[in-house]
Design an enzyme around this catalytic site. Structure first.
Site, mmCIF file in Angstrom:
data_model
loop_
_atom_site.group_PDB
_atom_site.id
_atom_site.type_symbol
_atom_site.label_atom_id
_atom_site.label_comp_id
_atom_site.label_asym_id
_atom_site.label_seq_id
_atom_site.Cartn_x
_atom_site.Cartn_y
_atom_site.Cartn_z
ATOM 1 N N TYR A 1 0.776 -1.437 0.079
ATOM 2 C CA TYR A 1 0.108 0.013 -0.181
ATOM 3 C C TYR A 1 0.791 1.419 -0.052
ATOM 4 O O TYR A 1 1.837 1.413 0.758
ATOM 5 C CB TYR A 1 -0.780 -0.078 1.303
ATOM 6 C CG TYR A 1 -2.128 -0.215 1.024
ATOM 7 C CD1 TYR A 1 -2.918 0.610 -0.110
ATOM 8 C CD2 TYR A 1 -3.003 -1.235 1.191
ATOM 9 C CE1 TYR A 1 -4.346 0.333 -0.204
ATOM 10 C CE2 TYR A 1 -4.502 -1.410 1.030
ATOM 11 C CZ TYR A 1 -5.046 -0.616 -0.028
ATOM 12 O OH TYR A 1 -6.360 -0.804 -0.067
ATOM 13 N N LYS B 1 -2.495 2.138 -25.064
ATOM 14 C CA LYS B 1 -2.537 2.212 -26.435
ATOM 15 C C LYS B 1 -1.345 2.451 -27.313
ATOM 16 O O LYS B 1 -0.556 1.847 -27.249
ATOM 17 C CB LYS B 1 -3.795 3.471 -26.650
ATOM 18 C CG LYS B 1 -4.957 3.176 -25.808
ATOM 19 C CD LYS B 1 -6.182 4.331 -26.086
ATOM 20 C CE LYS B 1 -7.385 3.887 -25.485
ATOM 21 N NZ LYS B 1 -7.499 4.542 -23.817
ATOM 22 N N THR C 1 -4.183 7.369 -21.279
ATOM 23 C CA THR C 1 -3.783 6.006 -21.037
ATOM 24 C C THR C 1 -2.671 5.721 -21.197
ATOM 25 O O THR C 1 -1.776 6.243 -21.945
ATOM 26 C CB THR C 1 -4.835 5.019 -21.550
ATOM 27 O OG1 THR C 1 -4.663 5.313 -22.806
ATOM 28 C CG2 THR C 1 -6.276 5.309 -21.001
HETATM 29 N N1 DSN Z 1 -12.204 2.362 -24.666
HETATM 30 C C1 DSN Z 1 -11.149 3.216 -25.242
HETATM 31 C C2 DSN Z 1 -11.066 2.988 -26.881
HETATM 32 O O1 DSN Z 1 -11.511 2.110 -27.259
HETATM 33 O O2 DSN Z 1 -11.100 4.082 -27.700
HETATM 34 C C3 DSN Z 1 -11.383 4.599 -24.981
HETATM 35 O O3 DSN Z 1 -11.767 4.556 -23.503
#
Ligand code: DSN
Length: 485
Positions: free
Chosen positions: A71, A280, A277
């Site tokens: 934690y 991606k 994020t």
């Molecule tokens: N889920 C993501 C996407 O596929 O674009 C965005 O949150």
């Protein structure tokens, strides 16, 4: 194109994954089997979901360890728990890499997802603006219990709570002020969209709306817009109306890190606050991050425990590894190849008579309008999936089929570029997509009209396309040394 070393992996990485699966199988074999099956599925299909990628073995392995057991609420050097020196090291290194990679004043690497990162950013902007904790005054125990009147009162107490974000059907994201998300409850939302003819963001209309609406936050960024955004212009508009410019770069962070998006198209020098994020196009672990100017830093650092649970130290370690990878010169080559591949795919589809929103792409994704094939997005998505091609359905601007059935499919190149596929394969993938969509027909619903969900596709054609998809992938193996039971 040369294979990307991290998807061909190494004997060491393969052995590590094999060992991990054996250990898991010793406790719950069904989970080991599901993990293995996921590898088999990912090996076998053309992964064209624009928001997905393949993280490196170093990123994946950095997550699977005892950092998960700690934690560490608070921030490095200022924790609510004892014994956090190693987490401090991890978080500090991850933030250093992020600042260097993006040229940001401050990086907060704790958010668990993009939604968390956006919530952290919203509260940072609000708490910078508002001294008193309005949520406490409203005696909030459970946000689900709040009535519309409560929300209106909260908005009133917190001052100007208007948000201007890109409309969902032109490529914006749910977290940019839409009702199904908390942002649509916290903020009174107004949308900007795209020009109906060109499909490009209409900055003049955006400016007019901003002048009239006077938003607290202008959100730039998208999840389904295939073109460049001029963040300098967005900042000028924000400054003119006294708004904070927030950019959600979740989709294109890898293109920023890889220096494909520079100058007016790099959000970091222009925005007050940037969220993303990390999994991606940035190719890291599943997670989120906030970058901001030094004025907002102390507010952003309150993300946990204000809106986040305890930091995921093992994921922060993996973020640090991914950012270190993204600082290498080869990541720039990768990011450029993502765009080159997307453009080759777009050209391939156009040459075969396809219709693309905006007529092409400048980034990592293509938004195909499949209504010309007589299909909904849902039917196209399902027929392609049957044929070994994984995309996802998506609305197109002013979509007559709404957000569930849709009229489009979104097709992205970050994952297959990581795997090593290049422009020749993209052209062949365009051929496979076009072949499947031409051969797919809606079935007739009970009322005699064409179904929006069901479809017919010749199984022989489907299997031939799936076989060809597998052949295209064969030279680019995913962890070939991991044998599956
Ligand atoms: N889920 C993501 C996407 O596929 O674009 C965005 O949150």
């Amino acid at each position: 194109m040369a294979q990307q070393p991290h998807t061909a992996a190494t004997p060491t990485a393969d052995a590590a994954f094999r060992s991990a699966l054996d250990v898991v199988a010793g406790v719950e074999p069904r989970i080991a089997a599901a993990i293995g099956q996921e590898l088999a599925d990912q090996r076998a299909s053309l992964k064209l979901i624009a928001s997905e990628n393949y993280a490196s073995p170093a990123v994946l392995l950095a997550m699977g360890n005892w950092l998960s057991d700690k934690y560490a609420e608070g921030t490095a050097g200022r924790r609510f728990y004892a014994g956090c020196r190693n987490v401090d090291t991890v978080e500090t290194i991850a933030a250093e890499h992020a600042r260097e990679l993006f040229g940001a004043d401050h990086a907060y690497v704790q958010p668990h997802s993009g939604i968390d990162a956006n919530l952290t950013a919203f509260w940072a902007v609000l708490s910078q603006r508002v001294e008193s904790p309005a949520l406490e005054r409203a005696e909030v125990r459970n946000v689900n219990d709040l009535t519309e009147e409560d929300w209106a009162r909260l908005r009133h107490e917190l001052g100007n709570q208007r948000m201007l974000g890109m409309s969902l059907d032109t490529g914006g994201h749910l977290t940019h002020g839409f009702r199904p998300n908390i942002s649509g409850k916290m903020f009174e939302q107004r949308s900007y969209g795209t020009d109906p003819v060109t499909g490009l963001i209409d900055y003049d209309a955006l400016r007019e709306t901003a002048r009239e609406f006077r938003p607290l936050i202008i959100v730039a960024g998208y999840s389904a817009y295939p073109r460049l955004v001029n963040f300098r212009t967005m900042r000028e508009i924000a400054d003119e109306v006294g708004a904070t410019l927030m950019v959600d770069m979740a989709h294109f962070a890898g293109l920023v890190a890889g220096k494909v998006l520079t100058g007016d198209h790099d959000p970091v020098p222009h925005a007050h606050i940037v969220t993303t994020t990390t999994h991606k196009s940035l190719r890291g672990p599943r997670g989120g991050m906030v970058l901001c100017t030094s004025e907002l830093a102390e507010h952003v650092d309150r993300g946990c425990p204000l809106v986040l649970g305890g930091p995921l130290s093992h994921v922060m370690a993996a973020k640090a590894v991914a950012f270190a990878e993204a600082r290498r010169p080869e990541f720039r080559t990768y990011a450029q190849a993502v765009v080159t591949n997307a453009q080759a795919l777009a050209e391939g589809l156009l040459r075969r008579g396809g219709t693309l929103v905006t007529g092409g792409t400048d980034n990592h994704l293509v938004l195909a309008d499949v209504s010309g094939y007589g299909l909904t997005g849902r039917q196209a998505e399902a027929a392609l999936l049957d044929s070994g091609i994984v995309t996802n359905r998506n609305s197109v601007p002013q979509d007559p089929n709404g957000a569930w059935y849709t009229s489009g499919v979104r097709i992205g190149t970050p994952a297959l570029t990581t795997r090593g596929l290049g422009v020749a394969e993209m052209d062949e993938i365009a051929e496979l997509i076009d072949t499947v969509l031409r051969a797919t027909t809606p079935t007739t619903a009970a009322n005699g009209s064409p179904s929006k969900a069901n479809y017919a596709l010749d199984p022989a054609l489907r299997d031939a396309v799936a076989k060809r998809a597998a052949e295209l992938l064969a030279p680019y193996p995913l962890y070939p040394g991991v044998a599956l039971a």
